[in-house]
Design a protein around this motif. Structure first.
Motif, PDB file in Angstrom:
ATOM      1  N   SER A  77     -10.339  62.951 -19.827  1.00  0.00           N
ATOM      2  CA  SER A  77     -10.047  64.084 -18.549  1.00  0.00           C
ATOM      3  C   SER A  77      -8.474  64.125 -19.215  1.00  0.00           C
ATOM      4  O   SER A  77      -8.515  63.663 -20.116  1.00  0.00           O
ATOM      5  N   THR A  79      -6.024  63.447 -17.419  1.00  0.00           N
ATOM      6  CA  THR A  79      -5.175  62.592 -16.517  1.00  0.00           C
ATOM      7  C   THR A  79      -4.980  61.126 -17.288  1.00  0.00           C
ATOM      8  O   THR A  79      -3.973  60.422 -17.342  1.00  0.00           O
ATOM      9  N   LEU A  82      -2.856  62.415 -20.580  1.00  0.00           N
ATOM     10  CA  LEU A  82      -1.566  61.896 -19.773  1.00  0.00           C
ATOM     11  C   LEU A  82      -0.793  60.775 -20.028  1.00  0.00           C
ATOM     12  O   LEU A  82       0.223  60.113 -20.687  1.00  0.00           O
ATOM     13  N   THR A 103       3.052  70.099  -8.891  1.00  0.00           N
ATOM     14  CA  THR A 103       1.418  69.433 -10.093  1.00  0.00           C
ATOM     15  C   THR A 103       1.125  68.843  -9.298  1.00  0.00           C
ATOM     16  O   THR A 103       1.198  68.656  -8.511  1.00  0.00           O
ATOM     17  N   ALA A 106      -2.303  64.181 -10.462  1.00  0.00           N
ATOM     18  CA  ALA A 106      -2.528  63.590 -11.306  1.00  0.00           C
ATOM     19  C   ALA A 106      -1.911  62.783 -12.842  1.00  0.00           C
ATOM     20  O   ALA A 106      -1.206  62.217 -13.110  1.00  0.00           O
ATOM     21  N   THR A 107      -0.883  64.150 -11.962  1.00  0.00           N
ATOM     22  CA  THR A 107       0.608  63.811 -13.784  1.00  0.00           C
ATOM     23  C   THR A 107       1.488  63.072 -12.873  1.00  0.00           C
ATOM     24  O   THR A 107       2.108  62.624 -13.690  1.00  0.00           O
ATOM     25  N   VAL A 149       4.932  70.624 -16.770  1.00  0.00           N
ATOM     26  CA  VAL A 149       3.798  71.230 -16.597  1.00  0.00           C
ATOM     27  C   VAL A 149       4.144  72.801 -16.878  1.00  0.00           C
ATOM     28  O   VAL A 149       5.001  73.013 -16.182  1.00  0.00           O
ATOM     29  N   ASP A 175       2.343  68.586 -20.276  1.00  0.00           N
ATOM     30  CA  ASP A 175       0.712  68.438 -19.134  1.00  0.00           C
ATOM     31  C   ASP A 175       0.398  69.986 -19.321  1.00  0.00           C
ATOM     32  O   ASP A 175       1.316  70.956 -19.144  1.00  0.00           O
ATOM     33  N   ALA A 177      -2.343  71.190 -18.247  1.00  0.00           N
ATOM     34  CA  ALA A 177      -3.954  71.758 -18.072  1.00  0.00           C
ATOM     35  C   ALA A 177      -4.392  72.985 -17.641  1.00  0.00           C
ATOM     36  O   ALA A 177      -5.268  73.739 -17.342  1.00  0.00           O
ATOM     37  N   HIS A 178      -3.327  73.374 -17.299  1.00  0.00           N
ATOM     38  CA  HIS A 178      -2.695  74.901 -17.153  1.00  0.00           C
ATOM     39  C   HIS A 178      -2.984  75.934 -18.165  1.00  0.00           C
ATOM     40  O   HIS A 178      -2.738  77.127 -18.135  1.00  0.00           O
ATOM     41  N   SER A 199      -7.069  70.440 -20.168  1.00  0.00           N
ATOM     42  CA  SER A 199      -7.660  69.183 -19.363  1.00  0.00           C
ATOM     43  C   SER A 199      -9.062  70.443 -19.753  1.00  0.00           C
ATOM     44  O   SER A 199      -8.457  71.880 -19.778  1.00  0.00           O
ATOM     45  N   TYR A 201     -11.626  70.361 -16.565  1.00  0.00           N
ATOM     46  CA  TYR A 201     -11.720  70.005 -15.882  1.00  0.00           C
ATOM     47  C   TYR A 201     -12.807  71.643 -15.037  1.00  0.00           C
ATOM     48  O   TYR A 201     -12.055  72.480 -15.653  1.00  0.00           O
ATOM     49  N   LYS A 204     -10.831  74.690 -15.083  1.00  0.00           N
ATOM     50  CA  LYS A 204      -9.522  75.111 -16.204  1.00  0.00           C
ATOM     51  C   LYS A 204     -10.685  76.292 -17.092  1.00  0.00           C
ATOM     52  O   LYS A 204     -11.367  76.474 -17.166  1.00  0.00           O
ATOM     53  N   GLU A 210     -15.665  67.716 -17.024  1.00  0.00           N
ATOM     54  CA  GLU A 210     -14.766  66.994 -16.703  1.00  0.00           C
ATOM     55  C   GLU A 210     -14.722  66.794 -18.550  1.00  0.00           C
ATOM     56  O   GLU A 210     -15.682  66.560 -19.415  1.00  0.00           O
ATOM     57  N   GLY A 211     -13.385  66.517 -19.054  1.00  0.00           N
ATOM     58  CA  GLY A 211     -13.439  66.110 -20.614  1.00  0.00           C
ATOM     59  C   GLY A 211     -11.122  67.076 -20.290  1.00  0.00           C
ATOM     60  O   GLY A 211     -10.897  66.873 -19.589  1.00  0.00           O
TER      61      GLY A 211
HETATM   62  C1  PLP Z   1      -5.912  69.360 -13.858  1.00  0.00           C
HETATM   63  C2  PLP Z   1      -4.506  69.186 -13.749  1.00  0.00           C
HETATM   64  C3  PLP Z   1      -4.276  67.072 -14.412  1.00  0.00           C
HETATM   65  C4  PLP Z   1      -5.596  66.813 -14.232  1.00  0.00           C
HETATM   66  O1  PLP Z   1      -6.877  66.834 -15.314  1.00  0.00           O
HETATM   67  P1  PLP Z   1      -7.935  66.172 -15.150  1.00  0.00           P
HETATM   68  O2  PLP Z   1      -8.985  66.971 -16.157  1.00  0.00           O
HETATM   69  O3  PLP Z   1      -9.140  66.629 -13.953  1.00  0.00           O
HETATM   70  O4  PLP Z   1      -8.075  64.240 -15.833  1.00  0.00           O
HETATM   71  C5  PLP Z   1      -3.137  67.643 -14.744  1.00  0.00           C
HETATM   72  N1  PLP Z   1      -2.311  68.227 -14.755  1.00  0.00           N
HETATM   73  C6  PLP Z   1      -2.458  69.643 -13.530  1.00  0.00           C
HETATM   74  C7  PLP Z   1      -1.474  70.200 -14.432  1.00  0.00           C
HETATM   75  C8  PLP Z   1      -3.586  69.572 -13.592  1.00  0.00           C
HETATM   76  O5  PLP Z   1      -3.841  70.911 -13.013  1.00  0.00           O
END
Ligand code: PLP
Length: 411
Positions: A77, A79, A82, A103, A106-107, A149, A175, A177-178, A199, A201, A204, A210-211
């Protein structure tokens, strides 16, 4: 945007349902999975090797190549990416890490779990990204890192943040993730800071269920993350059951369990191969929404800055009840009745009771994030959304938001 959709989740209709209620639910953020992923997963299942193995190694290599770096470490993940980055950076009890109130939790939780204290700095109202001036105002002698982020895929003001990091000797953990496809002045997101966390997820831009993946600028720190992700076992312990013959491993520290499986990498390999193709599909969906909603009394996403590439992860609109004639939450309900899935990215972090209790944060202290959090709606925006579905979304938005004519009269 694609011309035709594959399977959609359809619930059986009954006589009391209206036509709309019986229409298939448009799942928010559904990934576009193609035959190559399905074949690779089946191959993985037949191979007898489901856990961390050669497919993960290839996925890491492909991701590093895509990002133009030497090495990437796959995890289960973002998460974990991070959390382990912060640990590898030496951050823990007594330290402060500055991040954004706009955010996913998880951040914040990743910072908390290292023992460090998260500190929030408000976002810019237009870009929705952390504002460097607000960051600078929150620096104390305890500050060790900034955790920006790249919200919705739009790159943060990295020049501003990196100048601050340099001046105060801080680390930067991005971060992303996006932000898989995101670039800032020619530099890929995740390669500018000390660590970049990604991420995969389901919702995404590259999905493995998950990953996650982490890029570390420092090779030793990357190796440490790999060890931490697999119980703290000495390097490449996953090979202990391979055809190279059993090898003893040693526990070098008390680690965690965050390794990626080959089953996940099997999906990721093909998702990554189509990452730019899918981005192009979302680019045309973005343009379609921008034009089709142009005259409505809502705030549409700001256009990307020059000399950047927006990752186009979320298409967010802001609904201000005073001009839109409908509250954000009533709008969410209305969309749901039309069987259109939406998202909220995000209620600002200080709105959650746990953080209020623990850190005494108040939403009004972060007025920009607070306002965005109370007005924002993410419309369906994956590469899987078809032209017909996008039209359905636009028709619904136009039905629920005050018409431009009403808006002009009210103004
Ligand atoms: C989705 C997301 C995460 C967590 O990602 P996971 O892979 O689900 O652990 C962290 N930060 C942001 C901004 C996210 O959108």
């Amino acid at each position: 945007m694609i011309e035709s959709s594959g399977d959609v989740i359809a619930f059986p209709a009954n006589e009391t349902m209206t036509k709309e209620e019986a229409s298939p639910f448009l799942v928010f953020g559904a990934p576009l999975i193609e035959q190559a992923e399905i074949d690779e997963v089946i191959d993985c299942l037949h191979s007898g090797w489901l856990g961390t193995g050669p497919k993960v190694a290839k996925f890491e290599q492909d991701f590093a190549t895509y990002k133009g770096v030497d090495q990437a470490v796959a995890l289960n993940s973002c998460t974990a990416a991070l959390h382990l980055s912060l640990i590898a950076a030496g951050i823990g009890h007594g330290d402060e890490v500055i991040t954004t109130p706009l955010t996913f939790c998880a951040t914040i939780n990743a910072i908390i779990h290292t023992g460090a204290t998260p500190v929030l700095a408000d976002v810019d109202p237009i870009t929705m990204n952390i504002d460097p001036a607000q960051v600078e105002a929150k620096i104390t002698p305890k500050t060790k890192a900034i955790l920006p982020v790249h919200f919705a895929g739009r790159p943060c003001d990295m020049d501003g943040l990196m100048a601050i990091a340099q001046r105060y000797d801080l680390l930067i953990i991005e971060d992303c993730a996006h932000a898989i496809e995101t670039q800032y002045k020619g530099r890929p997101a995740g390669t500018m800071g000390d660590f970049g966390c990604f991420s995969f997820y389901v919702t995404k831009n590259v999905a493995t269920g998950e990953g996650g993946m982490v890029i570390a600028r420092n090779e030793e720190q990357a190796a440490r993350i790999k060890t931490l992700a697999l119980h703290g076992l000495s390097r490449d312990a996953w090979k202990r059951f391979s055809d190279e013959g059993y090898k003893h491993y040693h526990v070098t520290e008390a680690g965690f369990k965050c390794n990626m499986m080959d089953l996940q990498a099997a999906i990721g390999l093909h998702q990554l191969a189509r990452v730019e193709e899918n981005w192009t599909k979302r680019e045309s969906l973005w343009a379609f929404y921008q034009e089709a909603l142009a005259d409505l009394p809502i705030t549409k996403p700001a256009q990307p800055d020059a000399n950047t590439k927006h990752g186009l992860h979320l298409y967010t609109i802001l609904i201000d009840e005073r001009v839109a004639g409908i509250s954000r939450d009533a709008f969410l309900d209305s969309m749901n009745r039309k069987r259109i899935g939406t998202g909220v990215h995000y209620l600002s972090i200080p709105e959650h009771p746990y953080y209020q209790d623990r850190f005494d944060w108040e939403p009004h202290e972060f007025p920009n994030a607070n306002r965005i959090g109370s007005q924002t709606v993410s419309l369906p925006f994956s590469a899987k959304v078809t032209q017909a579905e996008a039209t359905r979304v636009v028709d619904a938005v136009r039905q629920f938001v005050a018409s431009p004519v009403q808006h002009k009269r009210a103004a």
